[in-house]
Design an enzyme around this catalytic site. Structure first.
Site, PDB file in Angstrom:
ATOM      1  N   SER A 144       0.808  -1.221   0.000  1.00 58.24           N
ATOM      2  CA  SER A 144       0.000   0.000   0.000  1.00 58.24           C
ATOM      3  C   SER A 144       0.844   1.275   0.000  1.00 58.24           C
ATOM      4  CB  SER A 144      -0.966   0.029   1.197  1.00 58.24           C
ATOM      5  OG  SER A 144      -1.814  -1.108   1.174  1.00 58.24           O
ATOM      6  N   ARG A 145       2.094   1.147  -0.445  1.00 54.91           N
ATOM      7  CA  ARG A 145       3.013   2.282  -0.494  1.00 54.91           C
ATOM      8  C   ARG A 145       3.334   2.854   0.881  1.00 54.91           C
ATOM      9  NH1 ARG A 145       3.741   0.250  -4.820  1.00 54.91           N
ATOM     10  NH2 ARG A 145       3.942   1.316  -6.815  1.00 54.91           N
ATOM     11  N   LEU A 146       3.079   2.089   1.918  1.00 53.48           N
ATOM     12  CA  LEU A 146       3.423   2.524   3.277  1.00 53.48           C
ATOM     13  C   LEU A 146       4.793   1.943   3.632  1.00 53.48           C
ATOM     14  CD1 LEU A 146      -0.040   2.218   5.045  1.00 53.48           C
ATOM     15  CD2 LEU A 146       1.075   4.254   4.099  1.00 53.48           C
TER      16      LEU A 146
END
Length: 214
Positions: free
Chosen positions: A192-194
């Site tokens: 999630s691009r975290l």
């Protein structure tokens, strides 16, 4: 017409994250561990890094070079001092290094100051290079405009003739540069691009670890 770049992305797998508790006490030890893992994973040229420099006026430039040594003092590469990167790094002694280990969903970013390595260290490394690379250091006026490929090949032929019966010495305009780190960021891709981004920063005589928002 450009391709559909908006839809081009890779979803990162949920790998083990990067936690503060997992880090070594200093960035060089941590880099050593990650570099060893990159080599074990069979990444092509894991010592390839993007080097960013800038003119005194702040105009940036980048290129990919090979890391040739690292220790507590910093990260070393070798170049023609009269090349663009050499001139910029010596006139404006700040630089950034980026190790793009895409296959492992990792990056390491180093920022710091630039200094020349000793001539003795340069000579030891130069002696380890293939003879062709040694001759190339004499043959190429790196980063300068040349009329054609023949000019480069003529330069190599001249160097071969000059040193035909002798070892090739280190050119006076060639040597090592060391980036002394002021900050080193370890980036681990996450879902999630975290992503996890942990940065070592020089504090009052010690390294401070900070987590950056992805």
């Amino acid at each position: 017409m450009s391709p559909d770049l908006a839809g081009m992305r890779r979803e990162y797998s949920e790998r083990a994250g990067l936690r503060e508790i997992d880090l070594a006490a200093d960035p060089i030890t941590q880099f050593d561990a990650w570099f060893a893992q990159a080599r074990q994973a069979g990444l092509p040229e894991p010592n390839a890094m993007v080097v960013a420099t800038a003119t005194v006026a702040g105009r940036p430039s980048t290129r990919t070079v090979l890391l040739k040594a690292y220790d507590a003092d910093g990260f070393v590469f070798f170049t023609n001092y009269e090349s663009r990167k050499g001139r910029e790094a010596l006139a404006n002694p700040s630089a950034s290094l980026l190790f793009p280990w895409f296959a492992m969903q990792r990056q390491v970013i180093v920022t710091g100051t630039v200094e020349r390595v000793s001539r003795a260290q340069t000579e030891v490394y130069f002696a380890s290079r293939p003879r062709g690379s040694q001759l190339g250091a004499w043959a190429s006026p790196q980063s300068q405009v040349v009329p054609d490929r023949a000019a480069v090949e003529d330069g190599l032929a001249a160097a071969e003739q000059r040193f035909a019966d002798a070892d090739v010495p280190v050119p006076p305009h060639w040597g090592g540069l060391r980036v002394v780190p002021e900050a080193v960021e370890f980036w681990q891709g996450r879902a999630s691009r975290l992503h996890d981004r942990l940065r070592y920063r020089r504090g009052d005589g010690e390294w401070v670890v900070e987590r950056l928002a992805p």
